[in-house]
Scaffold this motif. Sequence first.
Motif, PDB file in Angstrom:
ATOM      1  N   PHE A   1       9.319 -11.652  11.084  1.00 37.85           N
ATOM      2  CA  PHE A   1       8.548 -11.149   9.942  1.00 37.85           C
ATOM      3  C   PHE A   1       7.262 -11.959   9.735  1.00 37.85           C
ATOM      4  N   LYS A   2       6.153 -11.269   9.457  1.00 34.01           N
ATOM      5  CA  LYS A   2       4.854 -11.927   9.246  1.00 34.01           C
ATOM      6  C   LYS A   2       4.140 -11.254   8.093  1.00 34.01           C
ATOM      7  N   THR A   3       3.425 -12.038   7.310  1.00 33.90           N
ATOM      8  CA  THR A   3       2.594 -11.406   6.285  1.00 33.90           C
ATOM      9  C   THR A   3       1.116 -11.604   6.622  1.00 33.90           C
ATOM     10  N   GLY A   4       0.852 -12.067   7.837  1.00 35.91           N
ATOM     11  CA  GLY A   4      -0.539 -12.316   8.227  1.00 35.91           C
ATOM     12  C   GLY A   4      -0.948 -13.750   7.940  1.00 35.91           C
ATOM     13  N   GLY A   5      -0.061 -14.514   7.309  1.00 35.68           N
ATOM     14  CA  GLY A   5      -0.360 -15.914   7.012  1.00 35.68           C
ATOM     15  C   GLY A   5       0.360 -16.834   7.983  1.00 35.68           C
ATOM     16  N   PRO A   6       0.315 -18.142   7.705  1.00 33.74           N
ATOM     17  CA  PRO A   6       0.874 -19.112   8.647  1.00 33.74           C
ATOM     18  C   PRO A   6       2.383 -19.343   8.488  1.00 33.74           C
ATOM     19  N   ALA A   7       3.018 -18.680   7.516  1.00 32.50           N
ATOM     20  CA  ALA A   7       4.450 -18.951   7.296  1.00 32.50           C
ATOM     21  C   ALA A   7       5.295 -18.404   8.436  1.00 32.50           C
ATOM     22  N   ARG A   8       6.319 -19.191   8.802  1.00 32.84           N
ATOM     23  CA  ARG A   8       7.351 -18.698   9.723  1.00 32.84           C
ATOM     24  C   ARG A   8       8.579 -18.423   8.883  1.00 32.84           C
ATOM     25  N   TYR A   9       9.152 -17.238   9.084  1.00 29.64           N
ATOM     26  CA  TYR A   9      10.210 -16.809   8.170  1.00 29.64           C
ATOM     27  C   TYR A   9      11.607 -16.909   8.754  1.00 29.64           C
ATOM     28  N   VAL A  10      12.560 -17.161   7.857  1.00 33.95           N
ATOM     29  CA  VAL A  10      13.979 -17.043   8.208  1.00 33.95           C
ATOM     30  C   VAL A  10      14.606 -16.091   7.198  1.00 33.95           C
ATOM     31  N   GLU A  11      15.710 -15.518   7.589  1.00 31.34           N
ATOM     32  CA  GLU A  11      16.494 -14.725   6.639  1.00 31.34           C
ATOM     33  C   GLU A  11      17.693 -15.574   6.247  1.00 31.34           C
ATOM     34  N   ILE A  12      18.040 -15.512   4.976  1.00 27.51           N
ATOM     35  CA  ILE A  12      19.175 -16.300   4.501  1.00 27.51           C
ATOM     36  C   ILE A  12      20.352 -15.334   4.319  1.00 27.51           C
TER      37      ILE A  12
END
Length: 329
Positions: A224-235
């Motif tokens: 998942f990306k929002t176009g920013g630098p965050a790397r996502y995890v699902e909890i």
Amino acid sequence: MIDPFGRAIDYLRVSVTDRCDFRCVYCMAEDMTFLPKRDLLSLEELDRLCTVFIEKGVRRLRLTGGEPLVRKNIMHLVRQLSRHLKSGALQELTLTSNGSQLERFAAELADCGVRRINVSIDTLDPDKFRVITRWGNLDKVMRGIEAAEAAGLHVKLNAVALKGFNEDELPEMLRWAHGRGMDMTVIETMPMGEIDADRTDQYLPLSLLRAQLEQQFTLTDIPFKTGGPARYVEIAETGGRLGFITPMTHNFCESCNRVRITCTGMLYMCLGQDDSADLRAALRASEGNELLSTAIDEAIGRKPKGHDFIIDRRTNRPSVSRHMSVTGG
Ligand code: SAM
């Protein structure tokens, strides 16, 4: 706009004011000197500047600060910019806010086509909130979030991970945010600007936080990306998403798609470097936009590969001297 490393620049962050109604201890000194109002770009100039960037390929625009919602008549600018959403030239207009003024503005923001908003909260404890912001009122921020939700805005919570301050509380914040259907992002503190504290005392590497969270949650990396630098995890336990912004432990520059403008019209090609271009001079030099457009092209041609933030006791100075509130976080 393509930079020397082949990255397409389609994301602009605009700091509309360096002023803020909070003084978060990792962000500002208590006795900050703010810019004289005459140095700021007018709302009309901000609109003109953003419009030129949109014409040159910016698709997402984020207003930030300082606190964007304390800028006088800010809704005039939001309303003006919303024409680019209507025309389809701009895909997204959004804000990063401390939430203090959201109760007042949420409905109008939604009416202008804003769909998402990031709200920064580092603790859910009212007393700790007052300490970290030096004088913020958590209740007011909560009412702001409720107003945003009622207006149909999608709220994402941003929290700076601070050693010994909120590290124990972050699991609870996560449950709270996910329980309300909000995503959350945690951010490492960056060495920007002189503050009254020692940053080595505040710095919590997110690799450590992740390990702590893994003791009670199941984290799965997701693309998942929002176009920013965050790397996502699902909890798994909450069903929500958590983003990690790790400028210190994991350089996020390789996919950088953004540039930033300060409220005085300085264009910064990198949050963590000092090189800038004075777009206010170009803006005021003529009524047409040709000079401005050339100045932007030249600056994009100098976008550096990345930053080199360091926090350690030997380098007890900020990596960049300007505060986050100048360039806009
Ligand atoms: N006033 C708005 C807000 O509170 O979100 C927008 C501006 S604020 C500078 C943007 C974000 O930058 C906030 O989430 C804040 O916590 C974060 N921030 C400020 N200084 C920082 C630093 N030195 N390192 C990491 N994040 C920082």
